[in-house]
Motif scaffolding. Sequence first.
Motif: not given
Length: 441
Positions: A295-299, A344-359
Amino acid sequence: MKNKFGIILPIILLSYFLILLDNSVVFTSTVKIASDLQMTPQSVAWITNIYALVFGSLLLLGGRLGDLYGRKRVFLVGLIIFTICSFLVGIAPSGIFIIIMRGFQGIGSAILAPTSLALLLDNYEGKQREKAISYYGVTAGLGASVGLIVGGIVTTFVSWRLGFLINVPLGILLILLTIFAVPSRPAQAHQKLDYLGSILSVLAILSLVNGINGSGHHIFFIALFIVLLIIFLMREVKIDNPIMPLTIFKDRERVSAYIARFCYIGAMFSFFFLVPQVLQKYYGFTPLLAAFCFMPETIPQFLFGFIQSKLANKYKNENILLFGTIVSFIGVFLLFILDLHYGYWISIALPMVVIGIGQGFSFGPLTISGVANTPKELGGATSSAVNVFHQLGSSIVLSIVVSLTASITNVITAYHYQTFLMTVFIIVPIVMAIKIKRIHS
C-alpha cells in the motif's frame, strides 16, 4: 477539443486493468491453486509461464489485426476470448485444464493489450490524447500492485477462483458497452495479413521467452530466436504489408521510449516479484499481509499518477518523464542501501513511497513517448511495440536478476544483490529520458 472523455476511455482502461490484475492475482494464489488441484511446483509454474509465452508471442499479431480488420471488431473478439477463458480458469477441475485455459486467456490478452491502446489513439487527439494516455499509464502501474492485494484477499477469505471469476461479469459489461458505445472505423481492407511474418514473429518471441524462462535448452532457444529474428526482419523489409512495419522504429523518441520501458518495467516487475518473498521469508509476513504491505507504493502511485495527468498540460512530457525516472531511481537505490535490519517501515515502506511517486510520474509519459508521432494506420503496430517491450522487459530483466542471484542462499545477501541489479537497470530509463529531452530541445 472535447472536454469529456465519454465512455470509451473507461472501457479501454478497465479492459487493460483486467489483464494486468489477472496476471498479478496469480502471484499470491499459486500455493492455494497447487494445493486444491494437486499440482507439483513444476506444473503450477506453468500457470504463469504458459500465459506469458502466449501473451508475449502473439502481441505483434494482436495489434496488427486491429489495423487490418478494424479495432472494434478485434477488440470485441479479444474481450470474448478473455471473458470465456476467465470463467473456465475459475472453474478449472484439474491442473492440466487450468494450464490450457491460461494459455487461451493469453490469446485474449494479446489481442486486448495493443488494441485497447490503439483504440485510445483513434478516439482522442492532442492534449486530450496525452491526458488519456497518462490515465492508461496509471492503469499499467496499478494493475500489478492491486492484483497482489486482490489475490491475497480472495485467496485468504474466499477462494482463488474468485480472482478469475470476477472477470466474467466485468467482461460481459465491457462487451455490451463496446458494442453500443465504441464507434466502428474503416479497416485497411486493401491490405492482407502477413501470414508468414505472423508465424515468424510468434515463433521468434516464443523462442526468446522460452529461452529465458523455460525449464531447459536455453542456449538452443536463444540461438533459434536469433535465427528467426534475422529471417523475420529480412522479410519485413521487403514486403508491403509487414506484421511489424519497421518504419515505427525510425522515430528516435519512440525507440528511446521502448528501450526505457524495457528496463523500467523490468526493474519494477522484479520489485513486485521479489519484495513479497523477502517480506515473507525475512519478516515472516503472511501472503495476505505481504500484499497489503504494498500500500505505501500503491497509494502514492495512484495519487501522483493523477497529479501527473493534470501537470501534462503545464509541463512538457519529456520533463515529467525525466523527473519520474530520477525519483524511481532514488526509491530503488534506497531499497539497495537500507539494511533489512531497520525493519519494514524504514527498509521497505519508505523506499516504496518514493518508488510509488516515481511510477506515478513515469508510466504515463513512457507510454506517450512510445506512441509519439504515430499515424493512424500504424496505431496498432506502435501499440504492439509498447506492449512487446513491456512484456519482454518484465520477463528478461526479472530472469537476469533471479539467475544472477540464484546461487545465493542467504536472504539478506541475495536481496542486496537483487536491489543492486534493479538500481543498475533503472539508470537506463534516465539516460533515455535525457535523450528524449534533447530531441525536443
